[in-house]
Scaffold this active site. Structure first.
Site, PDB file in Angstrom:
ATOM      1  N   GLU A  38      47.245  40.196  36.240  1.00 50.31           N
ATOM      2  CA  GLU A  38      46.209  40.299  37.304  1.00 50.31           C
ATOM      3  C   GLU A  38      47.206  41.287  38.349  1.00 50.31           C
ATOM      4  O   GLU A  38      48.243  40.434  38.872  1.00 50.31           O
ATOM      5  CB  GLU A  38      45.384  39.152  37.703  1.00 50.31           C
ATOM      6  CG  GLU A  38      44.803  39.475  38.915  1.00 50.31           C
ATOM      7  CD  GLU A  38      43.520  40.247  38.549  1.00 50.31           C
ATOM      8  OE1 GLU A  38      43.275  40.235  37.594  1.00 50.31           O
ATOM      9  OE2 GLU A  38      43.386  41.284  39.718  1.00 50.31           O
ATOM     10  N   THR A  84      39.162  44.920  37.931  1.00 55.03           N
ATOM     11  CA  THR A  84      39.457  44.339  36.497  1.00 55.03           C
ATOM     12  C   THR A  84      38.555  44.802  35.525  1.00 55.03           C
ATOM     13  O   THR A  84      39.106  45.099  34.443  1.00 55.03           O
ATOM     14  CB  THR A  84      39.447  42.959  36.720  1.00 55.03           C
ATOM     15  OG1 THR A  84      40.227  42.275  37.611  1.00 55.03           O
ATOM     16  CG2 THR A  84      39.552  42.048  35.151  1.00 55.03           C
ATOM     17  N   HIS A 200      46.366  37.310  42.315  1.00 54.44           N
ATOM     18  CA  HIS A 200      45.150  38.006  42.757  1.00 54.44           C
ATOM     19  C   HIS A 200      45.098  37.911  44.443  1.00 54.44           C
ATOM     20  O   HIS A 200      45.303  36.832  44.932  1.00 54.44           O
ATOM     21  CB  HIS A 200      43.577  37.641  42.029  1.00 54.44           C
ATOM     22  CG  HIS A 200      42.414  38.416  42.497  1.00 54.44           C
ATOM     23  ND1 HIS A 200      41.989  38.422  43.614  1.00 54.44           N
ATOM     24  CD2 HIS A 200      41.717  39.113  41.710  1.00 54.44           C
ATOM     25  CE1 HIS A 200      41.066  39.408  43.611  1.00 54.44           C
ATOM     26  NE2 HIS A 200      40.911  39.830  42.303  1.00 54.44           N
ATOM     27  N   ASP A 259      46.568  45.387  35.280  1.00 59.08           N
ATOM     28  CA  ASP A 259      45.117  45.833  35.290  1.00 59.08           C
ATOM     29  C   ASP A 259      45.039  46.901  36.398  1.00 59.08           C
ATOM     30  O   ASP A 259      44.230  47.965  36.087  1.00 59.08           O
ATOM     31  CB  ASP A 259      44.182  44.801  35.311  1.00 59.08           C
ATOM     32  CG  ASP A 259      44.031  43.948  36.630  1.00 59.08           C
ATOM     33  OD1 ASP A 259      45.142  43.803  37.405  1.00 59.08           O
ATOM     34  OD2 ASP A 259      42.969  43.281  37.014  1.00 59.08           O
ATOM     35  N   HIS A 260      45.654  46.799  37.560  1.00 57.60           N
ATOM     36  CA  HIS A 260      45.665  47.568  38.669  1.00 57.60           C
ATOM     37  C   HIS A 260      46.505  47.258  40.061  1.00 57.60           C
ATOM     38  O   HIS A 260      47.359  46.089  39.691  1.00 57.60           O
ATOM     39  CB  HIS A 260      44.297  47.615  39.047  1.00 57.60           C
ATOM     40  CG  HIS A 260      43.602  46.406  39.643  1.00 57.60           C
ATOM     41  ND1 HIS A 260      44.050  45.440  40.544  1.00 57.60           N
ATOM     42  CD2 HIS A 260      42.569  45.562  38.810  1.00 57.60           C
ATOM     43  CE1 HIS A 260      43.321  44.492  40.494  1.00 57.60           C
ATOM     44  NE2 HIS A 260      42.440  44.517  39.599  1.00 57.60           N
TER      45      HIS A 260
HETATM   46  C1  GP9 Z   1      37.571  37.939  38.263  1.00 50.83           C
HETATM   47  C2  GP9 Z   1      38.651  38.523  38.045  1.00 50.83           C
HETATM   48  C3  GP9 Z   1      38.903  39.386  39.449  1.00 50.83           C
HETATM   49  O1  GP9 Z   1      37.009  37.238  37.150  1.00 50.83           O
HETATM   50  O2  GP9 Z   1      38.526  39.480  36.991  1.00 50.83           O
HETATM   51  O3  GP9 Z   1      38.573  40.738  39.347  1.00 50.83           O
HETATM   52  P1  GP9 Z   1      38.981  41.833  40.283  1.00 50.83           P
HETATM   53  O4  GP9 Z   1      38.725  41.476  41.871  1.00 50.83           O
HETATM   54  O5  GP9 Z   1      40.497  42.309  40.028  1.00 50.83           O
HETATM   55  O6  GP9 Z   1      38.118  42.800  39.717  1.00 50.83           O
HETATM   56 MN    MN Z   2      41.822  42.485  38.588  1.00 48.53          MN
END
Ligand code: GP9
Ligand code: MN
Length: 427
Positions: A38, A84, A200, A259-260
């Protein structure tokens, strides 16, 4: 209508990169364990804070200490507002995210020809997603059906007691720990997607669990970013150990990706202190690198590969490793291991990166100097046009739900969403 898909098909057929013969089918029948980091940006790799490595375990994989991993240091994320969910979409369908909103939400009932369904139909793979959050977040419990995801282990499958959760959901250490028996329960071969969550925004972690001090830029989320990255790194180290003990390590493909970005463009001042460089538009674009690394059983890791690659390229790469030709499907990415891999990285807003030059916020820059290119060549301008055309074709697919009209050339059965359910029994 159905003629629109032919235009797309002609384009992707023309872009197709034939497999690297040595690797085609190299992972056929192997379990795939795909690990989502993440908000993890590549600048964390080998970064030292207070004289310490922030992510020693990931660094050891990057430096191929086990001789198993190949690391792509010029791999970029391509997400837009769907964050995500966009990363998931791009990597499992090789389509671009939408300019507005998340396709997972707005196009959650479209027809897809996604990696889980293809592996399921062609090679009898069981696909599963593991994520310690509510199943309906990002509309996952609907769109996964269209993707052909067999099992979705969401919050109801985990012990989400207060000590185990922070921020959005389950902490990464209990997440990986509790996932092991579920992984073991899967019928083989499987395609398992492990989605972490603790690293996150706003990067919350208790003093007790933080094993590195925050940075001291004075920007709280940038400062804590390193602490949750360290926690994620420790959780991975533990997961690898547990996989080995469970007998699931040696013979599995392991793929790890970011992911980003985690640090948005609103933190340029703090990021100048972190990187030692002013964050220009060019530099900001270059910071969109996220890690991608992969281990294929029986294949020596190549160490660090510098090819310019992106999330879009993951699906065709995986198909070729499984011995399935990517040109049977509509995909905008190309196999990263192919000699014909197409080396340009497209962002949702029409910016792009090539090995020599970059378009950032609509302007061209020289990668070596980081300076604007005053007079872009005809080739560069044509590239910019091609990029926008490619985005438009992908948008047509999603907006028109065009895969309804596309029949992959070999034995494809349209996914029947009603065959899937992610409700845990006794829920
Ligand atoms: C929540 C997680 C966070 O289930 O995937 O998503 P994001 O905020 O990174 O899109
Ligand atoms: Mn994410």
């Amino acid at each position: 209508d159905s003629s629109d898909i032919t235009v797309v098909e002609n384009y992707t057929a023309n872009k197709y990169a034939a497999p690297n013969k040595e690797l085609f089918g190299a992972a056929k029948g192997k379990n795939i364990i795909k690990i989502h980091l993440e908000s993890f940006q590549s600048f964390l790799i080998d970064y030292k804070l207070h004289g310490e490595e922030v992510t020693p375990f990931l660094n050891s994989l990057v430096h191929n200490e086990s001789k198993n991993f190949t690391y792509f240091d010029n791999f970029f994320h391509q997400v837009a507002q769907g964050k995500t969910a966009d990363a998931e979409l791009i990597m499992d369908t090789s389509l671009y995210p939408l300019p507005q909103g998340a396709a997972f939400v707005t196009k959650g009932n479209n027809t897809y020809q996604a990696l889980p369904a293809i592996l399921g139909q062609k090679q009898d793979y069981t696909s599963a997603v593991f994520h310690g959050d509510n199943k309906s977040f990002w509309n996952r419990d609907e769109v996964y059906k269209q993707f052909g995801v067999d099992k979705f282990f969401h919050s109801k499958y985990y012990d989400m007691n207060e000590g185990n959760t922070v921020n959005y959901g389950l902490k990464d250490k209990p997440f990986f720990k509790q996932s092991i028996p579920m992984l073991k329960s899967l019928e083989k071969p499987f395609y398992a997607h492990m989605m972490t969550l603790t690293h996150h925004h706003p990067y919350l972690i208790s003093d007790k669990e933080a094993s590195i001090k925050p940075a001291n830029t004075g920007d709280p989320s940038v400062d804590r970013y390193f602490q949750t990255a360290r926690y994620l790194d420790e959780s991975l180290k533990q997961f690898f150990k547990d996989l080995k003990e469970a007998g699931l390590y040696k013979d599995s493909v392991i793929m790890i990706y970011g992911d980003h970005y985690g640090i948005s463009e609103n933190h340029k001042k703090a990021m100048k202190q972190i990187t030692g460089e002013k964050i220009t538009d060019f530099k900001h674009t270059q910071l969109q690198r996220v890690p991608f690394m992969i281990k294929v059983p029986g294949v020596d890791g190549k160490g660090t590969v510098h090819e310019y690659t992106s999330q879009m390229d993951v699906m065709p790469t995986m198909l070729h490793l499984m011995g399935i030709k990517a040109n049977n499907y509509i995909m905008f990415g190309t196999d990263m291991f192919s000699k014909q891999h197409k080396e340009y990285v497209v962002f949702r807003d029409g910016d792009f990166v090539t090995p020599k030059y970059t378009m950032a916020d609509g302007n061209f820059y020289d990668n070596d100097t980081g300076k604007p290119i005053k007079e872009p060549t005809k080739n560069m301008k044509e590239m910019a046009k091609k990029v926008r055309h490619e985005l438009e074709l992908s948008d047509n697919v999603l907006y028109g739900d065009l895969l309804r009209f596309y029949e992959p050339s070999k034995s494809w059965k349209p996914v029947d969403a009603s065959e899937f359910s992610y409700i845990k029994k006794a829920e």
